[in-house]
Design a protein around this motif. Sequence first.
Motif, PDB file in Angstrom:
ATOM      1  N   ALA A 145      16.819  -7.419  81.235  1.00  0.00           N
ATOM      2  CA  ALA A 145      17.600  -8.642  81.084  1.00  0.00           C
ATOM      3  C   ALA A 145      17.268  -9.325  79.774  1.00  0.00           C
TER       4      ALA A 145
ATOM      5  N   ALA B  93      20.097  -8.304  76.971  1.00  0.00           N
ATOM      6  CA  ALA B  93      21.026  -9.432  77.002  1.00  0.00           C
ATOM      7  C   ALA B  93      20.957 -10.221  75.717  1.00  0.00           C
TER       8      ALA B  93
ATOM      9  N   GLN C 188      20.218 -18.695  82.759  1.00  0.00           N
ATOM     10  CA  GLN C 188      20.017 -17.630  81.788  1.00  0.00           C
ATOM     11  C   GLN C 188      20.090 -18.195  80.388  1.00  0.00           C
TER      12      GLN C 188
ATOM     13  N   GLY D 107      18.814 -14.091  76.809  1.00  0.00           N
ATOM     14  CA  GLY D 107      19.142 -13.396  78.044  1.00  0.00           C
ATOM     15  C   GLY D 107      18.091 -13.561  79.118  1.00  0.00           C
ATOM     16  N   GLU D 108      16.999 -14.244  78.826  1.00  0.00           N
ATOM     17  CA  GLU D 108      15.903 -14.396  79.796  1.00  0.00           C
ATOM     18  C   GLU D 108      16.322 -15.309  80.945  1.00  0.00           C
ATOM     19  N   ILE D 109      15.896 -14.956  82.168  1.00  0.00           N
ATOM     20  CA  ILE D 109      16.188 -15.749  83.348  1.00  0.00           C
ATOM     21  C   ILE D 109      15.166 -16.879  83.451  1.00  0.00           C
TER      22      ILE D 109
ATOM     23  N   GLN E 220      20.358  -6.000  89.700  1.00  0.00           N
ATOM     24  CA  GLN E 220      21.110  -7.047  89.003  1.00  0.00           C
ATOM     25  C   GLN E 220      21.038  -8.411  89.692  1.00  0.00           C
TER      26      GLN E 220
ATOM     27  N   GLN F  19      19.734 -11.787  87.848  1.00  0.00           N
ATOM     28  CA  GLN F  19      20.700 -12.331  86.886  1.00  0.00           C
ATOM     29  C   GLN F  19      21.888 -12.945  87.600  1.00  0.00           C
TER      30      GLN F  19
ATOM     31  N   THR G  16      24.629 -17.009  87.849  1.00  0.00           N
ATOM     32  CA  THR G  16      26.072 -17.123  87.661  1.00  0.00           C
ATOM     33  C   THR G  16      26.656 -18.203  88.565  1.00  0.00           C
TER      34      THR G  16
ATOM     35  N   ARG H 168      30.827 -11.222  82.275  1.00  0.00           N
ATOM     36  CA  ARG H 168      29.516 -11.376  82.892  1.00  0.00           C
ATOM     37  C   ARG H 168      28.465 -10.843  81.933  1.00  0.00           C
TER      38      ARG H 168
ATOM     39  N   ASP I 172      25.926  -9.089  82.241  1.00  0.00           N
ATOM     40  CA  ASP I 172      25.168  -8.002  82.858  1.00  0.00           C
ATOM     41  C   ASP I 172      26.131  -6.818  83.030  1.00  0.00           C
TER      42      ASP I 172
END
Length: 537
Positions: free
Chosen positions: A18, A22, A81, A86-88, A171, A174, A178, A443, A445
């Motif tokens: 991710a 990302a 995110q 892209g890091e959660i 997934q 991530q 959303t 999206r 991902d």
Amino acid sequence: MTVVSPAGRGLCAVLAFALTLAAAGCGGSAEGVGSAATTPRPGGTLKIAVSEDPVCLDPPQANFSSAVNVMRQLFDTLTDQDPRTGEIKPWLATSWEIGPKATSFTFHLRKGVTFSDGAPVNAAAVKANLDEVVKLGAKSLFASTYLFGYKGTTVVDEHTARVEFKSPNAQFLQATATTSLGLSSPASLAKPAADRCRAPIGSGAFVLDKLQTNHSVTVKRRAGYAWPSSLAAHQGEAYLEAVEFRIVPEQGVRTGVLTSGQVQAITDVQPVTERQFRQGGFQVLSRYNPGLPYALYPNTFRPLLGDEAVRKAISKGIDRKQVVDVVLTPTYRPATSILTSSTPAYVDLGKDLAHDPAGAAALLDGAGWKPGPDGIRQKDGRKLSLNVYFTTGFNPNTTILELLSQQLRKIGVDLQLRPVDAAGFGEAQAKKQIDFRWGNSTRADPDILRTVFSTKFSAAAYLPPTDLDDRLDQEVKTLDQAGRAEVVGEIQRTVLDRGYAIPVFELAQVVGVSKAVRGLTLDPSVRLRLHDAWLAS
């Protein structure tokens, strides 16, 4: 706030995927608008013109980008995110642990958070929301696929929820960032699904004030809001007193209401207007959409498109560079795969999408399609005439498809345009009239491939069950970073090799903004973030 590192070597790779991939999906000309050096000024109503009615404001049921732009203000998510890396990052969950095989995710929730009806945001609410997504089934086009193999959610204690799956779900973390998995009040979930579309109750920085179909949606600041994302520029309530989303389908009218000062921002800025704004003293915020590019999606159950040679010939007959050069702007890119270049695990397959009219003609000749008197190919007394159904939310759609029609006519294919609204598309699909549908999906991902192409989830995949379904299942179950990227690459090649989609161009979300607006940003899925936005005058 801290994020507990997941246990196990494989799970570290999930997060690394991710983060490192990302990061490639964070392009665009601006991270936000306005000067960071000025002091925010609370108050005022930000007016934004959007291109289409949101239709439904229930997170798992909503499909339109205009709906997501509104819902991002009304609903919070377990995680967020970072659009730059892209890091959660933490949001409603302050930390989490992932089981060794990514079959369990334990979230530790922020205390003191409430929905706008006063109900607590607790583990029971998380369970109720995820259970409801599964109950919705096909009504939840995106969110239901995120819960692939969902086994259930356990309320460990009031502020701890453990989500479990029957098989690895690489997934899911991530997905919790959303808007499709935004949390609704349990009281809202108790209502019929259709009713939730018009009366959303979330825990966000704004609450619904007024909804007028095909006219406007107004949200107002929620008093006492104190739990924004860890990525927010400030803690506490939103600066804006209210936001009014005006429904203005016509691009020329949207441009006019911005330049005349009737609104302070417009979404879905079209190419010709983008040039005007960049030269005319307005701020332009843009970012490439991750996910799937704009493409023709063939219905392989229709008689003419069941032939792979026809589908591949049509792809060879399209000049993607000409589409960008003639209709769009340098902000957009010709498609080079079925994933956009800003999506994790994207593979450049541009050579397979080269304009090759001679190759297209050879394929059609070999499939028995011969040129008729009017130039349109025929076989067994039937013309090679195909329709394409599309909506006009992105205004250049008509012009782009007219150009594609001209290009395809040169190889003997007649493409008939069928512009429709959402209801018209549903009716045509129910009657099985659609040859091609035209559109994109966003999206950050690569699992968006499974959402769109798996015959287990999407009737709109227009495909019979094949070994592609197995590869799509493998993608979501693969924990190793390199291994998952390899599977995603195989999926991209398979989709193009079999003509399951015909990509044309990569979309960029372009927002035109008055210089009076500060702090407006886009999330990784190119949706508006307004918690930090404010008006300088």
